[in-house]
Structure formats: C-alpha cells, structure tokens
Design a protein around this motif. Structure first.
Motif, PDB file in Angstrom:
ATOM      1  N   ALA A  68     -18.237  -3.804  18.445  1.00 50.87           N
ATOM      2  CA  ALA A  68     -18.128  -3.419  19.854  1.00 50.87           C
ATOM      3  C   ALA A  68     -18.933  -4.415  20.675  1.00 50.87           C
ATOM      4  O   ALA A  68     -19.441  -5.409  20.146  1.00 50.87           O
ATOM      5  CB  ALA A  68     -18.668  -1.995  20.052  1.00 50.87           C
ATOM      6  N   THR A  69     -19.027  -4.156  21.963  1.00 49.74           N
ATOM      7  CA  THR A  69     -19.933  -4.925  22.811  1.00 49.74           C
ATOM      8  C   THR A  69     -21.131  -4.047  23.143  1.00 49.74           C
ATOM      9  O   THR A  69     -21.086  -2.829  22.998  1.00 49.74           O
ATOM     10  CB  THR A  69     -19.237  -5.376  24.105  1.00 49.74           C
ATOM     11  N   GLY A  70     -22.222  -4.677  23.595  1.00 54.36           N
ATOM     12  CA  GLY A  70     -23.426  -3.923  23.903  1.00 54.36           C
ATOM     13  C   GLY A  70     -24.177  -4.536  25.065  1.00 54.36           C
ATOM     14  O   GLY A  70     -23.893  -5.665  25.493  1.00 54.36           O
ATOM     15  N   ALA A  71     -25.145  -3.777  25.583  1.00 62.03           N
ATOM     16  CA  ALA A  71     -25.872  -4.198  26.781  1.00 62.03           C
ATOM     17  C   ALA A  71     -26.612  -5.521  26.569  1.00 62.03           C
ATOM     18  O   ALA A  71     -26.582  -6.408  27.434  1.00 62.03           O
ATOM     19  CB  ALA A  71     -26.853  -3.109  27.206  1.00 62.03           C
ATOM     20  N   SER A  72     -27.278  -5.670  25.436  1.00 62.69           N
ATOM     21  CA  SER A  72     -28.020  -6.911  25.176  1.00 62.69           C
ATOM     22  C   SER A  72     -27.067  -8.095  25.082  1.00 62.69           C
ATOM     23  O   SER A  72     -27.348  -9.190  25.582  1.00 62.69           O
ATOM     24  CB  SER A  72     -28.834  -6.794  23.885  1.00 62.69           C
ATOM     25  N   GLU A  73     -25.931  -7.877  24.448  1.00 59.11           N
ATOM     26  CA  GLU A  73     -24.930  -8.930  24.327  1.00 59.11           C
ATOM     27  C   GLU A  73     -24.419  -9.350  25.708  1.00 59.11           C
ATOM     28  O   GLU A  73     -24.295 -10.546  25.999  1.00 59.11           O
ATOM     29  CB  GLU A  73     -23.771  -8.428  23.472  1.00 59.11           C
ATOM     30  N   LEU A  74     -24.122  -8.378  26.573  1.00 63.50           N
ATOM     31  CA  LEU A  74     -23.605  -8.698  27.906  1.00 63.50           C
ATOM     32  C   LEU A  74     -24.655  -9.417  28.742  1.00 63.50           C
ATOM     33  O   LEU A  74     -24.323 -10.319  29.520  1.00 63.50           O
ATOM     34  CB  LEU A  74     -23.145  -7.422  28.605  1.00 63.50           C
ATOM     35  N   ARG A  75     -25.902  -9.057  28.569  1.00 65.95           N
ATOM     36  CA  ARG A  75     -26.977  -9.757  29.279  1.00 65.95           C
ATOM     37  C   ARG A  75     -27.038 -11.218  28.849  1.00 65.95           C
ATOM     38  O   ARG A  75     -27.138 -12.129  29.694  1.00 65.95           O
ATOM     39  CB  ARG A  75     -28.318  -9.069  28.985  1.00 65.95           C
ATOM     40  N   ASP A  76     -26.952 -11.445  27.547  1.00 68.84           N
ATOM     41  CA  ASP A  76     -26.995 -12.824  27.052  1.00 68.84           C
ATOM     42  C   ASP A  76     -25.734 -13.590  27.442  1.00 68.84           C
ATOM     43  O   ASP A  76     -25.791 -14.792  27.726  1.00 68.84           O
ATOM     44  CB  ASP A  76     -27.163 -12.833  25.532  1.00 68.84           C
ATOM     45  N   LEU A  77     -24.598 -12.902  27.454  1.00 67.41           N
ATOM     46  CA  LEU A  77     -23.350 -13.550  27.854  1.00 67.41           C
ATOM     47  C   LEU A  77     -23.416 -13.973  29.319  1.00 67.41           C
ATOM     48  O   LEU A  77     -22.968 -15.067  29.677  1.00 67.41           O
ATOM     49  CB  LEU A  77     -22.164 -12.613  27.623  1.00 67.41           C
ATOM     50  N   LEU A  78     -23.994 -13.128  30.165  1.00 62.42           N
ATOM     51  CA  LEU A  78     -24.172 -13.497  31.568  1.00 62.42           C
ATOM     52  C   LEU A  78     -25.026 -14.754  31.684  1.00 62.42           C
ATOM     53  O   LEU A  78     -24.696 -15.682  32.446  1.00 62.42           O
ATOM     54  CB  LEU A  78     -24.830 -12.349  32.340  1.00 62.42           C
TER      55      LEU A  78
END
Length: 254
Positions: free
Chosen positions: A235-245
């Motif tokens: 899945a995706t997760g909050a930490s991943e989305l922060r790093d992706l940003l």
C-alpha cells in the motif's frame, strides 16, 4: 495501447511558465486501473495543495485474458485472480518478456506524447505501483526515451527480467550507436525514488533488496533515493508520501 485512454489529472495551478510544466506518467498495479490507487494518489497531493503544477497521466492496462483481469503482463504465479504473489517459489519461472516489453513501448509512447505537447523532457517523471513499478523499472533501463526524462517513481514493486537487462539495452540501441557505450552506470542521470514496505506480503522485501542491487548495476548510487518503511504493507503510507513530495520538489520543483 488500451481500450481506455489515460486518465489525465490536470494541474490545479498553472506552471509559472511553459518551461516549468511537469508531468508524472504513473502505472497502476495488477487488477487495478487508473481510477484506483493512481487517481487516489493524485487526489491526495491535490487536496493537500501540493505539487499543484503537476499533471498526472494515468494509463490503464488492457484486459489480459490469461490473467483474467487488467494487467501490464502475466505475472509468474496466480494463486488467485486479484492478488498475484511473487515469492521464492516463483524465482526460477520465466518472466513474461513479451508482455513487459509491450508495456515498455506503451510508456515510450506516452513520454513521446508529453514531449510533443511541450513538456520539457527533463520535467517528465515515469513510475508505478506494484506491477506498474515493475514495468517502470524495466522501462527506466531499456526504454527508448529513458535518458531524456527527469526521474522515476517506483513504489512497492519488484525487478523482472533481471538477467535480460543488458541484452535488451543492446538490442534496443538506435542504429549506429556504439554497442559498448551503454554498459556502465551513468552519473548525473535521471533520479530514482525506489521504496517498499517491510510488511508487504505480496512482494516480499527480499525481492525489493534484489531490485536495488540490480538497479545499482546500471544507475549511479547517488541518483537512487531508497526507503524501506517499517510496518507498511502492499500500500502507500504517510511517511512514503512525505518522502515522495520531497522527491518531487527536488526533481520537478514549481
């Protein structure tokens, strides 16, 4: 390409100038489509008012009769229709090279369309989730336009065709190119964001580690941003989305 045209999520704020336009071409996973996880990912960024100048191009794979669902290629094992498992018992099975490379060609077409529409090549990103990530990894090393774009976004996938990357790169070189000029890692090339979750039961962490090792054979280590997120499943997760940003802001800033 597919019976469905790509779903396009337009920027919520225009780029400051044409040379600041940016596009992410993002491929969905096995059994999903553009309006599943990819659209949800785009909406999360737009709702948070992040990367408002980014255009999202979300293609949908054709329905695969052998897999009985939408798929970029036929995975090695199909224990059930919706959840293909990629595990140790499948490692010696051959990858669906024809299907994977057909999907690689689709990505090349989409990149070419974005360049023709006026998006600077270095501000185009390519990526995907799960099976879409697998196709993206192969495209990033063998695609016809791979050296023109700015970056890769590879989420929760594995690296198919590991033993075929070298031969495929040679086979797909333009006529007249030096046959030995494409063998070593290119320093200062496009940037890679390659991440995974420790609790991914569909694509084991071992395969992510193998993928990193394979990628490092062809890409300068300094161009790879890698993360393994504790507790995150397929899945995706909050930490991943922060790093992706952070990756977006680095590679295709406003």
């Amino acid at each position: 390409m597919s019976d469905k045209p790509p779903y396009v999520v337009t920027p919520t704020a225009p780029a400051s100038s044409p040379d600041r336009a940016a596009t992410l071409i993002f491929l969905h996973g096995y059994g999903d489509d553009a309006e599943g996880l990819p659209l949800g990912l785009a909406q999360q960024f737009q709702f948070a008012k992040k990367m408002e100048h980014l255009k999202w191009v979300l293609p949908t794979a054709s329905h695969n009769h052998e897999a009985m669902t939408r798929a970029w290629y036929v995975p090695k094992a199909l224990p059930n229709v919706m959840k293909p498992h990629v595990g140790d018992e499948d490692e010696d099975a051959p990858d669906d090279e024809a299907g994977i490379m057909k999907s690689v060609d689709i990505v090349d077409q989409l990149v070419e369309q974005e360049i023709k529409s006026g998006t600077p090549p270095e501000r185009i990103l390519v990526g995907g989730f799960s099976q879409g990530c697998a196709v993206s990894l192969v495209w990033g090393l063998t695609g016809r336009l791979r050296n023109k774009i700015g970056g890769m976004v590879c989420l929760s996938g594995y690296f198919p065709l590991r033993d075929r990357i070298g031969p495929l790169r040679k086979e797909r070189l333009p006529q007249g190119s030096r046959r030995d000029a494409d063998e070593l890692p290119v320093k200062g090339g496009k940037k890679w964001f390659y991440v995974h979750g420790t609790m991914d039961t569909l694509v084991p962490t071992k395969l992510y580690t193998q993928g990193k090792e394979e990628l490092a054979k062809w890409v300068d280590q300094g161009d790879i941003e890698e993360h393994l997120y504790a507790g995150m499943g397929h899945a995706t997760g909050a930490s991943e989305l922060r790093d992706l940003l952070g990756f977006f802001e680095k590679v295709v800033p406003p």
